[in-house]
Design an enzyme around this catalytic site. Structure first.
Site, PDB file in Angstrom:
ATOM      1  N   SER A 190       0.857  -1.192   0.000  1.00  8.51           N
ATOM      2  CA  SER A 190       0.000   0.000   0.000  1.00  8.51           C
ATOM      3  C   SER A 190       0.887   1.233   0.000  1.00  8.51           C
ATOM      4  O   SER A 190       2.034   1.199   0.483  1.00  8.51           O
ATOM      5  CB  SER A 190      -0.871   0.009   1.263  1.00  8.51           C
ATOM      6  OG  SER A 190      -1.413   1.301   1.463  1.00  8.51           O
ATOM      7  N   TYR A 207      -2.469  -1.153   9.976  1.00  6.89           N
ATOM      8  CA  TYR A 207      -2.475  -1.379   8.531  1.00  6.89           C
ATOM      9  C   TYR A 207      -1.090  -1.117   7.930  1.00  6.89           C
ATOM     10  O   TYR A 207      -0.550  -1.944   7.188  1.00  6.89           O
ATOM     11  CB  TYR A 207      -3.519  -0.457   7.907  1.00  6.89           C
ATOM     12  CG  TYR A 207      -3.726  -0.618   6.427  1.00  6.89           C
ATOM     13  CD1 TYR A 207      -4.561  -1.613   5.924  1.00  6.89           C
ATOM     14  CD2 TYR A 207      -3.111   0.247   5.521  1.00  6.89           C
ATOM     15  CE1 TYR A 207      -4.763  -1.754   4.565  1.00  6.89           C
ATOM     16  CE2 TYR A 207      -3.305   0.117   4.167  1.00  6.89           C
ATOM     17  CZ  TYR A 207      -4.135  -0.884   3.682  1.00  6.89           C
ATOM     18  OH  TYR A 207      -4.326  -1.012   2.328  1.00  6.89           O
TER      19      TYR A 207
HETATM   20  N1  LIG Z   1      -8.411   0.399  -2.181  1.00  4.82           N
HETATM   21  C1  LIG Z   1      -7.274   1.046  -1.942  1.00  4.82           C
HETATM   22  O1  LIG Z   1      -7.215   2.283  -1.980  1.00  4.82           O
HETATM   23  C2  LIG Z   1      -6.039   0.275  -1.579  1.00  4.82           C
HETATM   24  C3  LIG Z   1      -4.842   0.995  -1.508  1.00  4.82           C
HETATM   25  C4  LIG Z   1      -3.680   0.315  -1.179  1.00  4.82           C
HETATM   26  C5  LIG Z   1      -3.699  -1.055  -0.959  1.00  4.82           C
HETATM   27  N2  LIG Z   1      -4.882  -1.731  -1.033  1.00  4.82           N
HETATM   28  C6  LIG Z   1      -4.830  -3.181  -0.783  1.00  4.82           C
HETATM   29  O2  LIG Z   1      -5.401  -3.894  -1.858  1.00  4.82           O
HETATM   30  C7  LIG Z   1      -5.937  -5.119  -1.400  1.00  4.82           C
HETATM   31  C8  LIG Z   1      -7.364  -5.264  -1.916  1.00  4.82           C
HETATM   32  O3  LIG Z   1      -8.136  -4.218  -1.356  1.00  4.82           O
HETATM   33  P1  LIG Z   1      -9.446  -3.631  -2.043  1.00  4.82           P
HETATM   34  O4  LIG Z   1      -9.327  -2.170  -2.013  1.00  4.82           O
HETATM   35  O5  LIG Z   1      -9.704  -4.330  -3.319  1.00  4.82           O
HETATM   36  O6  LIG Z   1     -10.520  -4.008  -0.922  1.00  4.82           O
HETATM   37  P2  LIG Z   1     -11.875  -4.823  -0.986  1.00  4.82           P
HETATM   38  O7  LIG Z   1     -12.441  -4.694   0.383  1.00  4.82           O
HETATM   39  O8  LIG Z   1     -12.678  -4.390  -2.151  1.00  4.82           O
HETATM   40  O9  LIG Z   1     -11.398  -6.327  -1.225  1.00  4.82           O
HETATM   41  C9  LIG Z   1     -10.718  -7.070  -0.237  1.00  4.82           C
HETATM   42  C10 LIG Z   1     -11.112  -8.522  -0.380  1.00  4.82           C
HETATM   43  O10 LIG Z   1     -10.367  -9.290   0.582  1.00  4.82           O
HETATM   44  C11 LIG Z   1     -11.250 -10.234   1.137  1.00  4.82           C
HETATM   45  N3  LIG Z   1     -10.777 -10.675   2.446  1.00  4.82           N
HETATM   46  C12 LIG Z   1     -10.728  -9.940   3.592  1.00  4.82           C
HETATM   47  N4  LIG Z   1     -10.282 -10.689   4.600  1.00  4.82           N
HETATM   48  C13 LIG Z   1     -10.027 -11.931   4.084  1.00  4.82           C
HETATM   49  C14 LIG Z   1      -9.549 -13.143   4.639  1.00  4.82           C
HETATM   50  N5  LIG Z   1      -9.227 -13.254   5.946  1.00  4.82           N
HETATM   51  N6  LIG Z   1      -9.411 -14.205   3.827  1.00  4.82           N
HETATM   52  C15 LIG Z   1      -9.740 -14.121   2.519  1.00  4.82           C
HETATM   53  N7  LIG Z   1     -10.216 -13.006   1.943  1.00  4.82           N
HETATM   54  C16 LIG Z   1     -10.354 -11.921   2.724  1.00  4.82           C
HETATM   55  C17 LIG Z   1     -12.581  -9.524   1.207  1.00  4.82           C
HETATM   56  O11 LIG Z   1     -13.663 -10.426   1.349  1.00  4.82           O
HETATM   57  C18 LIG Z   1     -12.592  -8.767  -0.097  1.00  4.82           C
HETATM   58  O12 LIG Z   1     -13.191  -9.522  -1.132  1.00  4.82           O
HETATM   59  C19 LIG Z   1      -5.822  -5.094   0.129  1.00  4.82           C
HETATM   60  O13 LIG Z   1      -4.682  -5.830   0.516  1.00  4.82           O
HETATM   61  C20 LIG Z   1      -5.627  -3.618   0.426  1.00  4.82           C
HETATM   62  O14 LIG Z   1      -4.943  -3.406   1.638  1.00  4.82           O
HETATM   63  C21 LIG Z   1      -6.057  -1.096  -1.357  1.00  4.82           C
END
Ligand SMILES: NC(=O)c1ccc[n+]([C@@H]2O[C@H](COP(=O)([O-])OP(=O)(O)OC[C@H]3O[C@@H](n4cnc5c(N)ncnc54)[C@H](O)[C@@H]3O)[C@@H](O)[C@H]2O)c1
Length: 265
Positions: free
Chosen positions: A146, A159
């Site tokens: 991230s 986080y």
């Molecule tokens: N959205 C952003 O701005 C952003 C920025 C930087 C990093 N990220 C990272 O990207 C990744 C995806 O995030 P996103 O934004 O798509 O979020 P999101 O909430 O849309 O998707 C996350 C997914 O992970 C699944 N999940 C959560 N806990 C779990 C577990 N214990 N076992 C299996 N699945 C699990 C959820 O059910 C969900 O489908 C994450 O690691 C997040 O930290 C997101």
């Protein structure tokens, strides 16, 4: 040439977090490039919906329920992928959760939960995949970090600490398995419109408050020289690149698709 290098035909990919956002988009893009994709998520119905969308678009995918905070469950996920498809070429460790609290107000269970999913879950995925890929003599592991790794962010200690640990896991594993033909990289996204960020403007019934969405995104847009926030494909295309032979000289790296918000060395 590049088209050939990006072709994932005959490759097998496991994507965690595949029910939503960046994980779903990554599963779809990897399948679009020809990979057989195992869509894994704690949200089984969501994983199935992603696999169905891939199949409807002409790709090949299966869905499986997994809680990535369980080592046994992640081991079983990888073993199942190899049993079903004969190999493992791409492991995309994308599942993650958000948590906000000041250091003073953070409870032990908050820290444990975030580290369990956002770091240990990625570690379990790396370990299980690396064991298969080293034996196989090839493979690409992609971990989701991230933009939080590059700054001090109030209320994001749990986080951010987990994501920094993911960076060190990525670099360490890259040095260990590189001689066996296995690459390990991470992607550190900027602010992307997904379920994770959407909780700020989405009601429980799924309806979105557009004014609230614009208000939340506005300060994020101002931080970017491009004056925009990202969408899932801004990240899944980076995942696909790292998964493919186009990135065969890339390992131990942190890609930062973030609209120019952070420009570290
Ligand atoms: N959205 C952003 O701005 C952003 C920025 C930087 C990093 N990220 C990272 O990207 C990744 C995806 O995030 P996103 O934004 O798509 O979020 P999101 O909430 O849309 O998707 C996350 C997914 O992970 C699944 N999940 C959560 N806990 C779990 C577990 N214990 N076992 C299996 N699945 C699990 C959820 O059910 C969900 O489908 C994450 O690691 C997040 O930290 C997101």
């Amino acid at each position: 040439m590049l088209r050939t290098a990006l072709d994932l035909s005959g490759r097998v990919a496991v994507v965690t977090g595949a029910a939503s956002g960046i994980g779903r988009s990554s599963a779809e893009v990897l399948a679009d490039l020809g990979a057989t994709v195992v869509c894994a998520d704690i949200n089984e119905a969501g994983a199935e919906a992603t696999a169905k969308a891939i199949a409807d678009a002409g790709g090949v995918a299966t869905a499986t329920a997994v809680d990535t905070s369980s080592a046994a469950a992640v081991d079983a996920l990888v073993a199942g992928a190899v049993a079903d498809h004969g190999r493992l070429d791409v492991m995309a460790n994308i599942a993650g959760i958000m948590h906000s609290s000041s250091v003073i107000e953070t409870r032990d269970e908050d820290l444990d939960r975030v580290l369990s999913i956002n770091f240990k879950g990625v570690f379990y995925g790396c370990r299980a995949a690396a064991r298969v890929m080293v034996e196989q003599g090839s493979g690409s592991i992609i971990n989701m970090a991230s933009g939080a790794i590059d700054a001090g962010n109030p209320n994001l200690l749990c986080y951010s600490a987990a994501k920094v640990a993911v960076v060190q896991l990525t670099k360490t594993l890259a040095t260990e398995v590189g001689p066996s033909g296995v690459r390990v990289n991470a992607v550190a996204p900027g602010w992307i419109v997904t379920g994770m960020t959407g909780r700020h403007w989405t009601a429980e019934d799924g309806t979105e408050d557009e004014d609230r969405k614009a208000a939340v995104a506005a300060p994020m847009k101002r931080l970017s020289p491009l004056r925009t926030v990202g969408e899932p494909t801004d990240i899944s295309y980076a995942v696909a690149y790292l998964a493919s032979d186009a990135a065969k000289f890339m390992t131990g790296q942190i890609l930062r698709p973030n609209g120019g918000v952070n420009m570290p060395w």
